[in-house]
Design a protein around this motif. Structure first.
Motif, mmCIF file in Angstrom:
data_model
loop_
_atom_site.group_PDB
_atom_site.id
_atom_site.type_symbol
_atom_site.label_atom_id
_atom_site.label_comp_id
_atom_site.label_asym_id
_atom_site.label_seq_id
_atom_site.Cartn_x
_atom_site.Cartn_y
_atom_site.Cartn_z
ATOM 1 N N GLY A 1 63.884 91.690 33.913
ATOM 2 C CA GLY A 1 65.221 91.093 33.803
ATOM 3 C C GLY A 1 65.273 89.997 32.764
ATOM 4 N N VAL A 2 65.697 88.809 33.186
ATOM 5 C CA VAL A 2 65.852 87.697 32.246
ATOM 6 C C VAL A 2 64.514 87.133 31.764
ATOM 7 N N ALA A 3 63.403 87.592 32.332
ATOM 8 C CA ALA A 3 62.088 87.155 31.853
ATOM 9 C C ALA A 3 61.831 87.641 30.429
ATOM 10 N N ILE A 4 62.714 88.481 29.917
ATOM 11 C CA ILE A 4 62.596 88.910 28.522
ATOM 12 C C ILE A 4 62.602 87.697 27.592
ATOM 13 N N ARG A 5 63.310 86.645 27.990
ATOM 14 C CA ARG A 5 63.353 85.455 27.120
ATOM 15 C C ARG A 5 61.974 84.820 26.986
ATOM 16 N N GLN A 6 61.212 84.736 28.081
ATOM 17 C CA GLN A 6 59.864 84.167 28.000
ATOM 18 C C GLN A 6 58.938 85.081 27.204
ATOM 19 N N ALA A 7 59.067 86.381 27.409
ATOM 20 C CA ALA A 7 58.221 87.326 26.671
ATOM 21 C C ALA A 7 58.490 87.234 25.167
ATOM 22 N N LEU A 8 59.761 87.148 24.802
ATOM 23 C CA LEU A 8 60.099 87.016 23.380
ATOM 24 C C LEU A 8 59.614 85.673 22.825
ATOM 25 N N ALA A 9 59.738 84.610 23.614
ATOM 26 C CA ALA A 9 59.275 83.298 23.160
ATOM 27 C C ALA A 9 57.769 83.302 22.919
ATOM 28 N N ILE A 10 57.034 83.988 23.778
ATOM 29 C CA ILE A 10 55.583 84.087 23.585
ATOM 30 C C ILE A 10 55.276 84.852 22.299
ATOM 31 N N ALA A 11 55.987 85.943 22.057
ATOM 32 C CA ALA A 11 55.782 86.689 20.811
ATOM 33 C C ALA A 11 56.128 85.831 19.602
ATOM 34 N N MET A 12 57.203 85.059 19.712
ATOM 35 C CA MET A 12 57.603 84.181 18.604
ATOM 36 C C MET A 12 56.562 83.103 18.328
ATOM 37 N N ALA A 13 55.829 82.686 19.343
ATOM 38 C CA ALA A 13 54.813 81.643 19.167
ATOM 39 C C ALA A 13 53.733 82.066 18.179
ATOM 40 N N VAL A 14 53.587 83.359 17.957
ATOM 41 C CA VAL A 14 52.642 83.858 16.949
ATOM 42 C C VAL A 14 52.969 83.261 15.581
ATOM 43 N N LEU A 15 54.235 82.916 15.361
ATOM 44 C CA LEU A 15 54.636 82.327 14.076
ATOM 45 C C LEU A 15 53.905 81.011 13.796
ATOM 46 N N LEU A 16 53.564 80.272 14.833
ATOM 47 C CA LEU A 16 52.814 79.030 14.619
ATOM 48 C C LEU A 16 51.427 79.339 14.068
ATOM 49 N N GLY A 17 50.822 80.392 14.582
ATOM 50 C CA GLY A 17 49.539 80.833 14.036
ATOM 51 C C GLY A 17 49.665 81.325 12.609
ATOM 52 N N VAL A 18 50.778 82.001 12.320
ATOM 53 C CA VAL A 18 51.033 82.464 10.951
ATOM 54 C C VAL A 18 51.068 81.274 10.002
ATOM 55 N N ALA A 19 51.785 80.230 10.389
ATOM 56 C CA ALA A 19 51.890 79.045 9.527
ATOM 57 C C ALA A 19 50.504 78.474 9.226
ATOM 58 N N VAL A 20 49.668 78.397 10.237
ATOM 59 C CA VAL A 20 48.308 77.880 10.049
ATOM 60 C C VAL A 20 47.514 78.800 9.119
ATOM 61 N N LEU A 21 47.607 80.111 9.338
ATOM 62 C CA LEU A 21 46.874 81.056 8.493
ATOM 63 C C LEU A 21 47.309 80.958 7.028
ATOM 64 N N LEU A 22 48.594 80.773 6.797
ATOM 65 C CA LEU A 22 49.076 80.681 5.410
ATOM 66 C C LEU A 22 48.576 79.408 4.737
ATOM 67 N N VAL A 23 48.531 78.316 5.485
ATOM 68 C CA VAL A 23 47.995 77.074 4.911
ATOM 69 C C VAL A 23 46.501 77.252 4.613
ATOM 70 N N ILE A 24 45.766 77.857 5.530
ATOM 71 C CA ILE A 24 44.331 78.114 5.323
ATOM 72 C C ILE A 24 44.137 79.011 4.102
ATOM 73 N N SER A 25 44.927 80.073 4.001
ATOM 74 C CA SER A 25 44.803 80.984 2.856
ATOM 75 C C SER A 25 45.036 80.250 1.542
ATOM 76 N N GLY A 26 45.984 79.337 1.534
ATOM 77 C CA GLY A 26 46.262 78.565 0.328
ATOM 78 C C GLY A 26 45.128 77.656 -0.080
ATOM 79 N N ARG A 27 44.288 77.302 0.856
ATOM 80 C CA ARG A 27 43.160 76.409 0.559
ATOM 81 C C ARG A 27 41.894 77.148 0.196
ATOM 82 N N MET A 28 41.912 78.474 0.345
ATOM 83 C CA MET A 28 40.698 79.263 0.065
ATOM 84 C C MET A 28 40.707 79.797 -1.351
#
Length: 194
Positions: A167-194
């Protein structure tokens, strides 16, 4: 590819951007129906508006990436890092706003910011890839993005939603998937330094 760790990190970051775009895109219609009780026709209108606004994203980000690259080769990576973090914040607002208008507005901004990564990241990816490896690297990126986005992402969001009660727990599931974007930001900064 393994000899170029910065390139490998960039490929992973690109693929994870695709994971978020695909996995969240598969569930936004259900989110608006389950959480905000929108009719299917209204959801179509919302998704259509996001699509029209989203079409402006890649050209806009391509233009911004060119300006950022003129200042620094890392500029496009920083541009997307900032965009996905801000996009994540708007995604959370879209998920948890009680007002449907606020949720729709935040969703459209989220969509614009998080679906515009391809021109900046692909340009850096191709610039950093040796000429004779470009086809292989792009093929690997597309395969990885499709496997984790379509093969895992959409099903994973559904599984998490069900595990949290459906049901409405879809919002939490989507928020967890969206949290991957924080990891993306870190990976892009790391890639820029390599």
């Amino acid at each position: 590819l393994l000899d170029e760790p910065g390139l490998l990190v960039l490929v992973i970051g690109c693929a994870l951007c695709g994971f978020v775009a695909i996995s969240t895109g598969a569930w936004f219609a259900s989110f608006f129906i389950r959480v905000h009780a929108l009719e299917l026709a209204d959801v179509g209108l919302v998704l259509g508006m996001a699509g029209v606004v989203g079409m402006a994203g890649p050209p806009a980000f391509g233009w911004l990436a060119d300006r950022a690259a003129a200042r620094s080769p890392k500029g496009p990576l920083h541009l997307v890092s900032i965009a996905v973090v801000i996009g994540f914040a708007f995604g959370l607002v879209a998920m948890f706003a009680s007002n449907v208008g606020v949720s729709i507005g935040a969703f459209i901004v989220f969509y614009f910011l998080t679906h515009s990564y391809t021109p900046p990241l692909y340009s850096v990816l191709m610039a950093r890839t040796p000429v004779l490896m470009r086809g292989t690297v792009m093929s690997l990126l597309q395969l990885t993005t499709n496997l984790i986005g379509f093969g895992i992402g959409a099903s994973w969001v559904g599984f998490v939603s069900d595990a949290l009660g459906g049901g409405v727990a879809i919002r939490q599931a989507l928020a967890i998937a969206m949290a991957v974007l924080l990891g993306v930001a870190v990976l892009l900064v790391i890639s820029g330094r390599m």
